[in-house]
Motif scaffolding. Structure first.
Motif, PDB file in Angstrom:
ATOM      1  N   UNK A  79      29.475  22.366  56.344  1.00  0.00           N
ATOM      2  CA  UNK A  79      30.071  21.901  57.814  1.00  0.00           C
ATOM      3  C   UNK A  79      30.255  23.241  58.522  1.00  0.00           C
ATOM      4  N   UNK A  80      30.924  24.114  57.958  1.00  0.00           N
ATOM      5  CA  UNK A  80      31.225  25.398  58.949  1.00  0.00           C
ATOM      6  C   UNK A  80      29.796  26.035  59.261  1.00  0.00           C
ATOM      7  N   UNK A  81      28.626  26.164  58.381  1.00  0.00           N
ATOM      8  CA  UNK A  81      27.661  26.587  58.680  1.00  0.00           C
ATOM      9  C   UNK A  81      26.788  25.681  60.084  1.00  0.00           C
ATOM     10  N   UNK A  82      27.164  24.501  59.711  1.00  0.00           N
ATOM     11  CA  UNK A  82      26.340  23.418  60.659  1.00  0.00           C
ATOM     12  C   UNK A  82      27.016  23.794  62.234  1.00  0.00           C
ATOM     13  N   UNK A  83      28.077  24.140  62.318  1.00  0.00           N
ATOM     14  CA  UNK A  83      28.915  24.246  63.699  1.00  0.00           C
ATOM     15  C   UNK A  83      28.524  25.729  63.971  1.00  0.00           C
ATOM     16  N   UNK A  84      28.681  26.545  63.291  1.00  0.00           N
ATOM     17  CA  UNK A  84      28.193  27.964  63.671  1.00  0.00           C
ATOM     18  C   UNK A  84      26.901  28.453  63.842  1.00  0.00           C
ATOM     19  N   UNK A  85      26.153  27.580  63.526  1.00  0.00           N
ATOM     20  CA  UNK A  85      24.504  27.615  63.622  1.00  0.00           C
ATOM     21  C   UNK A  85      24.245  27.396  64.930  1.00  0.00           C
ATOM     22  N   UNK A  86      24.941  26.697  65.757  1.00  0.00           N
ATOM     23  CA  UNK A  86      24.815  26.325  67.351  1.00  0.00           C
ATOM     24  C   UNK A  86      25.146  27.274  68.245  1.00  0.00           C
ATOM     25  N   UNK A  87      25.969  28.142  67.604  1.00  0.00           N
ATOM     26  CA  UNK A  87      26.684  29.119  68.577  1.00  0.00           C
ATOM     27  C   UNK A  87      25.723  30.249  69.064  1.00  0.00           C
ATOM     28  N   UNK A  95      33.415  39.295  65.873  1.00  0.00           N
ATOM     29  CA  UNK A  95      34.512  40.188  66.073  1.00  0.00           C
ATOM     30  C   UNK A  95      35.746  39.437  66.000  1.00  0.00           C
ATOM     31  N   UNK A  96      35.877  38.151  66.243  1.00  0.00           N
ATOM     32  CA  UNK A  96      37.006  37.327  66.155  1.00  0.00           C
ATOM     33  C   UNK A  96      37.424  37.278  64.464  1.00  0.00           C
ATOM     34  N   UNK A  97      36.526  36.874  63.791  1.00  0.00           N
ATOM     35  CA  UNK A  97      36.768  36.876  62.507  1.00  0.00           C
ATOM     36  C   UNK A  97      36.962  38.297  61.941  1.00  0.00           C
ATOM     37  N   UNK A  98      36.383  39.226  62.136  1.00  0.00           N
ATOM     38  CA  UNK A  98      36.805  40.724  61.740  1.00  0.00           C
ATOM     39  C   UNK A  98      38.301  41.295  61.942  1.00  0.00           C
ATOM     40  N   UNK A  99      38.441  40.948  63.091  1.00  0.00           N
ATOM     41  CA  UNK A  99      39.882  41.124  63.625  1.00  0.00           C
ATOM     42  C   UNK A  99      41.096  40.232  63.139  1.00  0.00           C
ATOM     43  N   UNK A 100      40.718  39.121  62.551  1.00  0.00           N
ATOM     44  CA  UNK A 100      41.582  38.148  61.936  1.00  0.00           C
ATOM     45  C   UNK A 100      41.891  38.473  60.479  1.00  0.00           C
ATOM     46  N   UNK A 101      42.865  37.949  60.044  1.00  0.00           N
ATOM     47  CA  UNK A 101      43.210  37.841  58.508  1.00  0.00           C
ATOM     48  C   UNK A 101      42.752  36.638  57.804  1.00  0.00           C
ATOM     49  N   UNK A 102      41.797  35.819  58.545  1.00  0.00           N
ATOM     50  CA  UNK A 102      41.485  34.590  57.897  1.00  0.00           C
ATOM     51  C   UNK A 102      40.752  34.854  56.439  1.00  0.00           C
ATOM     52  N   UNK A 103      41.144  34.212  55.338  1.00  0.00           N
ATOM     53  CA  UNK A 103      40.664  34.488  54.046  1.00  0.00           C
ATOM     54  C   UNK A 103      40.132  33.291  53.302  1.00  0.00           C
ATOM     55  N   UNK A 104      39.672  32.256  54.146  1.00  0.00           N
ATOM     56  CA  UNK A 104      39.170  30.989  53.609  1.00  0.00           C
ATOM     57  C   UNK A 104      38.626  30.478  54.903  1.00  0.00           C
ATOM     58  N   UNK A 105      37.720  29.211  54.393  1.00  0.00           N
ATOM     59  CA  UNK A 105      36.956  28.490  55.454  1.00  0.00           C
ATOM     60  C   UNK A 105      38.101  27.897  56.763  1.00  0.00           C
ATOM     61  N   UNK A 106      39.046  27.060  56.045  1.00  0.00           N
ATOM     62  CA  UNK A 106      40.205  26.628  56.836  1.00  0.00           C
ATOM     63  C   UNK A 106      40.685  27.550  57.818  1.00  0.00           C
ATOM     64  N   UNK A 107      40.971  28.862  57.442  1.00  0.00           N
ATOM     65  CA  UNK A 107      41.350  29.984  58.307  1.00  0.00           C
ATOM     66  C   UNK A 107      40.473  30.198  59.360  1.00  0.00           C
ATOM     67  N   UNK A 108      39.202  30.209  59.013  1.00  0.00           N
ATOM     68  CA  UNK A 108      37.959  30.560  59.999  1.00  0.00           C
ATOM     69  C   UNK A 108      37.953  29.403  61.163  1.00  0.00           C
ATOM     70  N   UNK A 109      38.139  28.341  60.606  1.00  0.00           N
ATOM     71  CA  UNK A 109      38.065  26.926  61.481  1.00  0.00           C
ATOM     72  C   UNK A 109      39.436  27.113  62.406  1.00  0.00           C
TER      73      UNK A 109
END
Length: 165
Positions: A79-87, A95-109
């Motif tokens: 599901x995550x790949x499906x959404x980000x594939x259209x970006x 850059x947003x993911x790198x500066x975050x502390x997200x450590x799972x798919x839900x955190x990235x969402x």
């Protein structure tokens, strides 16, 4: 695109994400893997009967793979790949993911819930909001005479009544 290799009880599946949920489950069944995508954890342990391998040549997908945790599963990753594939702007996403502390798919969402309705658990309405009026602009008037009208056609007749204001 993320390439996925799954070994399960001597059976093997190689596929590419994203794909529709129906296609993914059909691929699993065709390969003889009797676990649904929701049950296939991406970080399998030695006690599991399956092994999941993920690889890609894309920096965004590499970053996603790096941020996966023990609870993430194949269904969520698809599901995550499906959404980000259209970006179109992958650099901003990276850059947003790198500066975050997200450590799972839900955190990235959660990082992108305001940009992608697919990641939001809130109802989003596109409308203009108006405030409650604080007062009403009214004209004072006095009704001096009222005439009862029995039918609406009477108002359109040539003998229409005058209302005195």
């Amino acid at each position: 695109m993320i390439n996925v290799n799954i070994r399960y009880k001597g059976k093997e599946l190689s596929t590419v994400l994203p794909k529709s949920s129906n296609e993914l489950n059909a691929d699993l069944k065709k390969a003889g893997i009797d676990l649904p995508a929701e049950k296939l954890k991406l970080r399998s342990s030695p006690k599991d009967q399956y092994l999941v391998g993920l690889y890609t040549n894309n920096p965004l997908d590499d970053l996603i793979i790096d941020r996966l945790c023990n609870n993430d599963n194949l269904f969520e990753l698809n599901n995550l790949c499906g959404v980000l594939d259209n970006v179109t702007d992958h650099d901003t996403i990276v850059k947003t993911i790198l500066i975050s502390d997200a450590r799972c798919i839900n955190g990235i969402k959660k990082l992108f819930a305001d940009r992608f309705i697919e990641f939001s658990d809130k109802l989003v309405l596109n409308t203009f909001l108006e405030t409650k009026p604080t007062g009403f602009d009214v004209k004072r008037c006095i009704i001096e005479k009222a005439i009862a009208v029995r039918h609406w056609k009477a108002l359109t007749s040539s003998k229409a009544c005058d209302i005195i204001v």
